[in-house]
Every structure is written in C-alpha cells, then in structure tokens.
Motif scaffolding. Structure first.
Motif, PDB file in Angstrom:
ATOM      1  N   ALA A 199      59.934  17.842  42.370  1.00 13.48           N
ATOM      2  CA  ALA A 199      58.252  17.400  41.666  1.00 13.48           C
ATOM      3  C   ALA A 199      59.500  15.955  40.738  1.00 13.48           C
ATOM      4  O   ALA A 199      59.034  15.269  40.096  1.00 13.48           O
ATOM      5  CB  ALA A 199      57.948  17.605  41.166  1.00 13.48           C
ATOM      6  N   GLU A 200      60.742  16.863  40.226  1.00 15.18           N
ATOM      7  CA  GLU A 200      61.097  16.517  39.082  1.00 15.18           C
ATOM      8  C   GLU A 200      61.615  15.153  38.791  1.00 15.18           C
ATOM      9  O   GLU A 200      62.311  14.564  37.997  1.00 15.18           O
ATOM     10  CB  GLU A 200      62.892  17.956  38.058  1.00 15.18           C
ATOM     11  CG  GLU A 200      63.524  17.236  36.899  1.00 15.18           C
ATOM     12  CD  GLU A 200      63.932  18.570  36.329  1.00 15.18           C
ATOM     13  OE1 GLU A 200      64.692  18.661  35.801  1.00 15.18           O
ATOM     14  OE2 GLU A 200      64.080  19.184  36.802  1.00 15.18           O
ATOM     15  N   ILE A 201      62.490  15.083  39.936  1.00 20.23           N
ATOM     16  CA  ILE A 201      63.684  13.580  40.242  1.00 20.23           C
ATOM     17  C   ILE A 201      62.306  12.498  40.266  1.00 20.23           C
ATOM     18  O   ILE A 201      62.360  11.765  40.009  1.00 20.23           O
ATOM     19  CB  ILE A 201      64.077  14.065  41.589  1.00 20.23           C
ATOM     20  CG1 ILE A 201      65.562  15.700  41.467  1.00 20.23           C
ATOM     21  CG2 ILE A 201      64.776  12.866  42.163  1.00 20.23           C
ATOM     22  CD1 ILE A 201      66.358  14.948  42.129  1.00 20.23           C
ATOM     23  N   ILE A 202      61.318  13.101  41.119  1.00 21.02           N
ATOM     24  CA  ILE A 202      60.081  11.781  41.164  1.00 21.02           C
ATOM     25  C   ILE A 202      60.017  11.633  39.619  1.00 21.02           C
ATOM     26  O   ILE A 202      59.250  10.465  39.052  1.00 21.02           O
ATOM     27  CB  ILE A 202      59.251  12.613  42.144  1.00 21.02           C
ATOM     28  CG1 ILE A 202      60.062  12.131  43.290  1.00 21.02           C
ATOM     29  CG2 ILE A 202      58.305  11.883  42.155  1.00 21.02           C
ATOM     30  CD1 ILE A 202      58.877  13.215  44.589  1.00 21.02           C
ATOM     31  N   SER A 203      59.646  12.306  38.946  1.00 14.83           N
ATOM     32  CA  SER A 203      58.972  11.801  38.287  1.00 14.83           C
ATOM     33  C   SER A 203      59.789  11.579  36.897  1.00 14.83           C
ATOM     34  O   SER A 203      59.514  10.160  36.690  1.00 14.83           O
ATOM     35  CB  SER A 203      58.494  13.823  37.298  1.00 14.83           C
ATOM     36  OG  SER A 203      58.010  13.005  35.499  1.00 14.83           O
TER      37      SER A 203
END
Length: 212
Positions: A199-203
């Motif tokens: 989630a953090e990378i995608i965001s």
C-alpha cells in the motif's frame, strides 16, 4: 464464516501415501507465513505424534459433541475414524497473519469451499498406483488387508482430483515442493493481496507530482 482478510486458506488433498504430509511439512519449514490448521481426530496417535501439534486426539463422544456444537467447518469419516477442522483453529491462524493449510480429504474440501471465501484447493497425485502401493508398504505400519483397503480408497479419492484448482504430481519430491511454492507465491502476488501488502509503495508511486 467469511474470511475478510487477505490471507488465503489452502485446501490440500491427496490419497494416503502420496506424500502430502511430508510436502506440507517441508513447505512450512521454508515459509514462516504458512501454518497448518491442527485437526481433530478419533484415531489413536502414531509414534512421535503429539496431541495439539499433529492432531487434537479425542474420543468419539467428544467428537460428536463438537459436531453438535457446530464447532467444525468440515468433518468426515475416513477408515472408521473421524476427522474434522474447527472454525477456531482456522481463525486463530488467520488472525496471526498466516496463510492456512488444511490437510483434508475431498469430502472436507467440498464443505470448506461451500463455507469459506478466499479458498484455493490443491490435489497431490502420486506418479502411479505402483509407486503409491510401494510407499504404503514402506511405512511398515499396515497389513496386506489394510493396504488393499487403502489402495481401493486411494483410487476413489483420486477420482475427485478434477474438482480442485491445482494438481501437483509428487514424482520428484523437490519438484513437487517447488510447484507448491509457486502456487502460493503466485496467489500472494494477486492484486487484492498486493494492494494491502504494498500500500505504501503504491500510494507513493501514484501520487500526483506537486500534490501536497
């Protein structure tokens, strides 16, 4: 019970002697994100088996009582003994963030697919009937009569292999283990799982330049 987590329940079935238990044990040793749900059974412990680790060993009245309490997600009669997987055992592992392996027969697999979401089913086949019989005899645990019964039951069990999502042939142990690992890793790379895990990378990657 709906599995609302991203973790997966894997139903793994095979004829007795196909090497399922050894493969799953090796799989867990390689992957800390996997756990086998400990089943209940009315059969007697084999040598080196531990209560609460290999199975929850109970007597028949206790097992029937658990059925009446709706404690099992699946249960079945196999070789005059009862086997069952409890809701609590699955939920415990899911809450700890594990993908869960259910080592059950085709009857149990049908019940699990009907009652749980996010289930992947795998059937493990031996390379031949001759190899299967040789493995059963190598255990030195059963009489010729029992082995004959097990072979008959094995053929009946394998007739249900087409109901599963994946088939793995255990001819070469390491190759079969690699195949099982591939199934699990591919599942973990699915979009639904990755949206949570990454989630953090995608965001960060999708954030518009200049925003914020």
């Amino acid at each position: 019970m709906e599995n609302g987590t991203v973790e997966t329940v894997y139903v793994v079935s095979a004829a007795s002697g196909a090497g399922k238990t050894s493969l799953l044990r090796a799989l867990i040793e390689q992957d800390s994100g996997l756990a086998v749900s400990v089943s209940h059974t009315t059969r007697a412990p084999r040598s080196a088996e531990r209560d609460g680790v290999d199975y929850h060993f109970v007597d028949d009245p206790t097992f029937v009582g658990l059925i009446e309490q709706n404690a099992f997600v699946e249960h079945a009669h196999v070789f005059d003994r009862r086997y069952g997987t409890s809701w609590a055992a699955i939920q415990l592992e899911l809450e700890q963030g594990h993908d869960v392996l259910l080592e059950i027969d085709w009857q149990g697999a049908r019940q699990v697919r009907e009652r749980l979401l996010n289930v992947v089913s795998i059937f493990i086949l031996p390379p031949s009937l001759a190899a299967l019989e040789q493995r059963l005899r190598a255990r030195n645990q059963d009489s010729d009569e029992v082995i004959a019964r097990r072979m008959e039951a094995a053929v009946a069990e394998m007739q249900h292999c087409t109901e599963y999502d994946y088939l793995v042939v255990n001819d070469d142990f390491q190759q079969a283990l690699t195949d099982l690992n591939a199934i699990i890793q591919a599942r973990r790379l699915q979009l639904r799982r990755q949206l949570t895990a990454q989630a953090e990378i995608i965001s960060a990657l999708l954030e518009q330049p200049g925003s914020g």
